[in-house]
Design a protein around this motif. Structure first.
Motif, PDB file in Angstrom:
ATOM      1  N   MET A  70       7.769  35.164  17.686  1.00  0.00           N
ATOM      2  CA  MET A  70       8.217  34.582  18.943  1.00  0.00           C
ATOM      3  C   MET A  70       8.883  35.696  19.746  1.00  0.00           C
ATOM      4  O   MET A  70       9.725  36.419  19.236  1.00  0.00           O
ATOM      5  N   ASN A  71       8.499  35.812  21.018  1.00  0.00           N
ATOM      6  CA  ASN A  71       9.071  36.885  21.823  1.00  0.00           C
ATOM      7  C   ASN A  71      10.462  36.519  22.329  1.00  0.00           C
ATOM      8  O   ASN A  71      10.909  35.380  22.243  1.00  0.00           O
ATOM      9  N   ARG A  72      11.132  37.515  22.886  1.00  0.00           N
ATOM     10  CA  ARG A  72      12.517  37.352  23.321  1.00  0.00           C
ATOM     11  C   ARG A  72      12.654  36.309  24.425  1.00  0.00           C
ATOM     12  O   ARG A  72      13.614  35.541  24.452  1.00  0.00           O
ATOM     13  N   GLY A  73      11.697  36.263  25.361  1.00  0.00           N
ATOM     14  CA  GLY A  73      11.757  35.298  26.454  1.00  0.00           C
ATOM     15  C   GLY A  73      11.677  33.861  25.972  1.00  0.00           C
ATOM     16  O   GLY A  73      12.427  32.991  26.427  1.00  0.00           O
ATOM     17  N   ARG A  74      10.779  33.600  25.046  1.00  0.00           N
ATOM     18  CA  ARG A  74      10.639  32.239  24.510  1.00  0.00           C
ATOM     19  C   ARG A  74      11.891  31.825  23.738  1.00  0.00           C
ATOM     20  O   ARG A  74      12.342  30.695  23.805  1.00  0.00           O
ATOM     21  N   ARG A  75      12.443  32.770  23.000  1.00  0.00           N
ATOM     22  CA  ARG A  75      13.654  32.485  22.240  1.00  0.00           C
ATOM     23  C   ARG A  75      14.811  32.152  23.185  1.00  0.00           C
ATOM     24  O   ARG A  75      15.602  31.244  22.921  1.00  0.00           O
ATOM     25  N   ALA A  76      14.901  32.892  24.296  1.00  0.00           N
ATOM     26  CA  ALA A  76      15.967  32.632  25.270  1.00  0.00           C
ATOM     27  C   ALA A  76      15.802  31.257  25.912  1.00  0.00           C
ATOM     28  O   ALA A  76      16.783  30.538  26.117  1.00  0.00           O
ATOM     29  N   VAL A  77      14.562  30.878  26.224  1.00  0.00           N
ATOM     30  CA  VAL A  77      14.314  29.556  26.812  1.00  0.00           C
ATOM     31  C   VAL A  77      14.734  28.463  25.836  1.00  0.00           C
ATOM     32  O   VAL A  77      15.384  27.487  26.228  1.00  0.00           O
ATOM     33  N   LEU A  78      14.382  28.610  24.579  1.00  0.00           N
ATOM     34  CA  LEU A  78      14.778  27.616  23.580  1.00  0.00           C
ATOM     35  C   LEU A  78      16.296  27.551  23.431  1.00  0.00           C
ATOM     36  O   LEU A  78      16.876  26.461  23.325  1.00  0.00           O
ATOM     37  N   MET A  79      16.958  28.704  23.457  1.00  0.00           N
ATOM     38  CA  MET A  79      18.403  28.733  23.320  1.00  0.00           C
ATOM     39  C   MET A  79      19.077  28.023  24.500  1.00  0.00           C
ATOM     40  O   MET A  79      19.949  27.179  24.309  1.00  0.00           O
ATOM     41  N   TRP A  80      18.660  28.347  25.733  1.00  0.00           N
ATOM     42  CA  TRP A  80      19.271  27.728  26.914  1.00  0.00           C
ATOM     43  C   TRP A  80      18.962  26.237  27.001  1.00  0.00           C
ATOM     44  O   TRP A  80      19.798  25.444  27.437  1.00  0.00           O
ATOM     45  N   THR A  81      17.769  25.846  26.586  1.00  0.00           N
ATOM     46  CA  THR A  81      17.420  24.425  26.583  1.00  0.00           C
ATOM     47  C   THR A  81      18.295  23.670  25.591  1.00  0.00           C
ATOM     48  O   THR A  81      18.832  22.599  25.896  1.00  0.00           O
ATOM     49  N   GLY A  82      18.455  24.209  24.395  1.00  0.00           N
ATOM     50  CA  GLY A  82      19.321  23.582  23.398  1.00  0.00           C
ATOM     51  C   GLY A  82      20.759  23.485  23.871  1.00  0.00           C
ATOM     52  O   GLY A  82      21.425  22.463  23.677  1.00  0.00           O
TER      53      GLY A  82
END
Length: 117
Positions: free
Chosen positions: A1-13
């Motif tokens: 998983m790339n950094r951008g996708r991980r950031a989106v998941l983190m902010w969504t959570g």
């Protein structure tokens, strides 16, 4: 998983956790109103993101090459009478190459049409 996708998941959570925390401290009627407004805003944002994704990646300018002359390269160089596009993050628009001259390379590369990258 790339950094951008991980950031989106983190902010969504994080947004879900904050919203759940806020709603838990409100009265039932007030929480219902806030949830309705948040749902409408999120729905419009999701529609915008979906349309943006459906449109595809942005395109570069249209390119037309025709009636070029002869190109000769010696000693490992490049001969080009067509169009060479760098490897951009966006693909070029429509590319039209016609009636190009001869390209001759000795030990290198020759192009009379379209090459990207």
């Amino acid at each position: 998983m790339n950094r951008g996708r991980r950031a989106v998941l983190m902010w969504t959570g994080l947004a879900v956790a904050v919203l759940a925390g806020v709603l838990s401290f409100l009265s039932w009627d007030r929480a219902d109103q806030v949830a309705g407004v948040v749902s409408a805003v999120v729905g419009v944002a999701a529609l915008g993101v979906g349309v943006y994704g459906a449109l595809g990646p942005p395109r570069g300018p249209d390119v037309q090459v025709s009636g070029t002359g002869r190109a000769v390269s010696r000693g490992g160089g490049e001969a080009n009478t067509g169009f060479v596009s760098p490897a951009p993050t966006t693909a070029p628009g429509s590319v039209s190459v016609s009636d190009t001259g001869d390209a001759e390379a000795d030990g290198g590369g020759a192009n009379t049409g379209f090459r990207q990258g």
